[in-house]
Write a protein that holds these residues in place. Structure first.
Motif, PDB file in Angstrom:
ATOM      1  N   ARG A   1      22.398  21.765  -8.855  1.00 39.70           N
ATOM      2  CA  ARG A   1      23.544  21.787  -9.773  1.00 39.70           C
ATOM      3  C   ARG A   1      24.702  20.950  -9.260  1.00 39.70           C
ATOM      4  O   ARG A   1      25.457  20.382 -10.044  1.00 39.70           O
ATOM      5  N   HIS A   2      24.865  20.834  -7.934  1.00 40.19           N
ATOM      6  CA  HIS A   2      25.942  19.995  -7.397  1.00 40.19           C
ATOM      7  C   HIS A   2      25.687  18.517  -7.669  1.00 40.19           C
ATOM      8  O   HIS A   2      26.615  17.760  -7.947  1.00 40.19           O
ATOM      9  N   TYR A   3      24.434  18.107  -7.574  1.00 37.79           N
ATOM     10  CA  TYR A   3      24.089  16.732  -7.925  1.00 37.79           C
ATOM     11  C   TYR A   3      24.420  16.463  -9.392  1.00 37.79           C
ATOM     12  O   TYR A   3      25.051  15.472  -9.744  1.00 37.79           O
ATOM     13  N   ILE A   4      23.987  17.376 -10.245  1.00 37.76           N
ATOM     14  CA  ILE A   4      24.133  17.187 -11.689  1.00 37.76           C
ATOM     15  C   ILE A   4      25.597  17.229 -12.110  1.00 37.76           C
ATOM     16  O   ILE A   4      26.054  16.399 -12.897  1.00 37.76           O
ATOM     17  N   GLU A   5      26.370  18.191 -11.568  1.00 36.48           N
ATOM     18  CA  GLU A   5      27.800  18.271 -11.895  1.00 36.48           C
ATOM     19  C   GLU A   5      28.524  17.002 -11.469  1.00 36.48           C
ATOM     20  O   GLU A   5      29.380  16.492 -12.190  1.00 36.48           O
ATOM     21  N   GLY A   6      28.200  16.498 -10.297  1.00 35.57           N
ATOM     22  CA  GLY A   6      28.833  15.275  -9.825  1.00 35.57           C
ATOM     23  C   GLY A   6      28.549  14.094 -10.739  1.00 35.57           C
ATOM     24  O   GLY A   6      29.444  13.317 -11.077  1.00 35.57           O
ATOM     25  N   LEU A   7      27.299  13.989 -11.153  1.00 35.71           N
ATOM     26  CA  LEU A   7      26.905  12.862 -12.001  1.00 35.71           C
ATOM     27  C   LEU A   7      27.473  12.979 -13.418  1.00 35.71           C
ATOM     28  O   LEU A   7      28.073  12.033 -13.922  1.00 35.71           O
ATOM     29  N   ILE A   8      27.288  14.123 -14.049  1.00 39.47           N
ATOM     30  CA  ILE A   8      27.653  14.279 -15.459  1.00 39.47           C
ATOM     31  C   ILE A   8      29.143  14.594 -15.643  1.00 39.47           C
ATOM     32  O   ILE A   8      29.855  13.901 -16.364  1.00 39.47           O
ATOM     33  N   GLU A   9      29.625  15.653 -14.993  1.00 36.22           N
ATOM     34  CA  GLU A   9      30.984  16.119 -15.253  1.00 36.22           C
ATOM     35  C   GLU A   9      32.052  15.232 -14.626  1.00 36.22           C
ATOM     36  O   GLU A   9      33.100  14.998 -15.222  1.00 36.22           O
ATOM     37  N   TYR A  10      31.810  14.768 -13.408  1.00 35.97           N
ATOM     38  CA  TYR A  10      32.846  14.023 -12.694  1.00 35.97           C
ATOM     39  C   TYR A  10      32.611  12.520 -12.673  1.00 35.97           C
ATOM     40  O   TYR A  10      33.496  11.764 -12.306  1.00 35.97           O
TER      41      TYR A  10
ATOM     42  N   ILE B   1      30.751  10.762 -10.634  1.00 35.75           N
ATOM     43  CA  ILE B   1      30.706  10.238  -9.267  1.00 35.75           C
ATOM     44  C   ILE B   1      29.265  10.221  -8.777  1.00 35.75           C
ATOM     45  O   ILE B   1      28.373  10.790  -9.405  1.00 35.75           O
ATOM     46  N   VAL B   2      29.060   9.589  -7.634  1.00 39.93           N
ATOM     47  CA  VAL B   2      27.745   9.563  -6.999  1.00 39.93           C
ATOM     48  C   VAL B   2      27.771  10.584  -5.864  1.00 39.93           C
ATOM     49  O   VAL B   2      28.367  10.330  -4.820  1.00 39.93           O
ATOM     50  N   PRO B   3      27.165  11.766  -6.071  1.00 36.98           N
ATOM     51  CA  PRO B   3      27.182  12.786  -5.020  1.00 36.98           C
ATOM     52  C   PRO B   3      26.088  12.524  -3.989  1.00 36.98           C
ATOM     53  O   PRO B   3      24.905  12.600  -4.305  1.00 36.98           O
ATOM     54  N   LEU B   4      26.471  12.197  -2.790  1.00 36.75           N
ATOM     55  CA  LEU B   4      25.501  11.909  -1.731  1.00 36.75           C
ATOM     56  C   LEU B   4      25.410  13.118  -0.811  1.00 36.75           C
ATOM     57  O   LEU B   4      26.119  13.222   0.180  1.00 36.75           O
ATOM     58  N   ILE B   5      24.564  14.048  -1.201  1.00 37.11           N
ATOM     59  CA  ILE B   5      24.313  15.242  -0.410  1.00 37.11           C
ATOM     60  C   ILE B   5      22.981  15.017   0.273  1.00 37.11           C
ATOM     61  O   ILE B   5      21.973  14.764  -0.392  1.00 37.11           O
ATOM     62  N   PHE B   6      22.968  15.087   1.595  1.00 36.12           N
ATOM     63  CA  PHE B   6      21.724  14.820   2.303  1.00 36.12           C
ATOM     64  C   PHE B   6      20.662  15.813   1.839  1.00 36.12           C
ATOM     65  O   PHE B   6      20.854  17.020   1.925  1.00 36.12           O
ATOM     66  N   PRO B   7      19.533  15.311   1.340  1.00 37.08           N
ATOM     67  CA  PRO B   7      18.516  16.202   0.770  1.00 37.08           C
ATOM     68  C   PRO B   7      17.742  16.969   1.828  1.00 37.08           C
ATOM     69  O   PRO B   7      17.638  16.553   2.980  1.00 37.08           O
ATOM     70  N   ARG B   8      17.211  18.088   1.407  1.00 33.14           N
ATOM     71  CA  ARG B   8      16.338  18.877   2.271  1.00 33.14           C
ATOM     72  C   ARG B   8      14.909  18.389   2.098  1.00 33.14           C
ATOM     73  O   ARG B   8      14.621  17.505   1.295  1.00 33.14           O
ATOM     74  N   ILE B   9      14.003  18.995   2.823  1.00 31.11           N
ATOM     75  CA  ILE B   9      12.614  18.530   2.856  1.00 31.11           C
ATOM     76  C   ILE B   9      11.960  18.595   1.479  1.00 31.11           C
ATOM     77  O   ILE B   9      11.246  17.683   1.079  1.00 31.11           O
ATOM     78  N   ASN B  10      12.210  19.648   0.722  1.00 29.21           N
ATOM     79  CA  ASN B  10      11.518  19.827  -0.557  1.00 29.21           C
ATOM     80  C   ASN B  10      12.286  19.233  -1.743  1.00 29.21           C
ATOM     81  O   ASN B  10      12.030  19.586  -2.886  1.00 29.21           O
ATOM     82  N   PHE B  11      13.190  18.317  -1.506  1.00 31.37           N
ATOM     83  CA  PHE B  11      13.986  17.704  -2.567  1.00 31.37           C
ATOM     84  C   PHE B  11      13.108  16.844  -3.466  1.00 31.37           C
ATOM     85  O   PHE B  11      12.267  16.095  -2.999  1.00 31.37           O
ATOM     86  N   LYS B  12      13.325  16.972  -4.773  1.00 35.25           N
ATOM     87  CA  LYS B  12      12.588  16.167  -5.746  1.00 35.25           C
ATOM     88  C   LYS B  12      13.605  15.462  -6.647  1.00 35.25           C
ATOM     89  O   LYS B  12      14.338  16.110  -7.396  1.00 35.25           O
ATOM     90  N   LEU B  13      13.636  14.152  -6.568  1.00 41.42           N
ATOM     91  CA  LEU B  13      14.546  13.350  -7.377  1.00 41.42           C
ATOM     92  C   LEU B  13      14.289  13.560  -8.866  1.00 41.42           C
ATOM     93  O   LEU B  13      15.227  13.601  -9.661  1.00 41.42           O
ATOM     94  N   GLU B  14      13.033  13.729  -9.230  1.00 40.48           N
ATOM     95  CA  GLU B  14      12.687  13.922 -10.649  1.00 40.48           C
ATOM     96  C   GLU B  14      13.345  15.172 -11.218  1.00 40.48           C
ATOM     97  O   GLU B  14      13.733  15.201 -12.384  1.00 40.48           O
ATOM     98  N   THR B  15      13.483  16.216 -10.396  1.00 39.23           N
ATOM     99  CA  THR B  15      14.111  17.448 -10.860  1.00 39.23           C
ATOM    100  C   THR B  15      15.559  17.206 -11.234  1.00 39.23           C
ATOM    101  O   THR B  15      16.026  17.661 -12.277  1.00 39.23           O
TER     102      THR B  15
END
Length: 152
Positions: A22-31, A33-47
């Motif tokens: 949700r932090h990625y999505i809020e940053g992109l849509i609402e604000y 901006i490009v939110p650069l949060i270092f991803p964890r192991i199970n991160f899926k860009l498609e999600t």
């Protein structure tokens, strides 16, 4: 955004404590901006990209303005994809930022000073930034010298 520190199109680097789709999505849509949060192991860009859905409010504007907003969103999504897929290149910069904070907290003893009002927090944070800027202007610019200053 209200204080004009952050504007649309900016990139904001956050640590893993902010990791949530949700932090990625809020940053992109609402604000916008490009939110650069270092991803964890199970991160899926498609999600993240699947959750990027525009609301009706997004289109509640003149056609030319909507086209500009869509173009801006496409630009920040492309930048987001690039940085997330190559996030390991940002690790050295993040490490340098951590060293600067370590210097501010440790060397200038700002970690031990407790503040409870916005004004006092602003003053002490400003003092830390000024002292860090002075240290950098005196030649403490690389990782090794910052680490030595933090240990001193």
């Amino acid at each position: 955004m209200r204080c004009k520190i952050l504007s649309k199109g900016d990139s904001l680097v956050l640590d893993k404590g902010f990791y949530a789709y949700r932090h990625y999505i809020e940053g992109l849509i609402e604000y916008g901006i490009v939110p650069l949060i270092f991803p964890r192991i199970n991160f899926k860009l498609e999600t993240v990209l699947n959750y990027v859905q525009l609301t009706l409010e997004f289109f509640n504007d003149k056609l030319s303005r909507v086209k500009d907003k869509i173009q801006h969103l496409e630009t920040i999504l492309a930048e987001f994809k690039h940085y997330i897929l190559n996030w390991k290149q940002l690790k050295p910069k993040r490490s340098l930022i951590e060293d600067v904070f370590k210097v501010i907290k440790g060397t200038f003893s700002l970690a031990k000073i407790y503040r409870f009002t916005l004004a006092s927090v602003t003053k002490i944070a400003s003092l830390g930034v000024v002292l860090a800027a002075i240290s950098i202007s005196l030649g403490f610019v690389d990782k090794e010298s910052l680490q030595k200053l933090a240990e001193w």
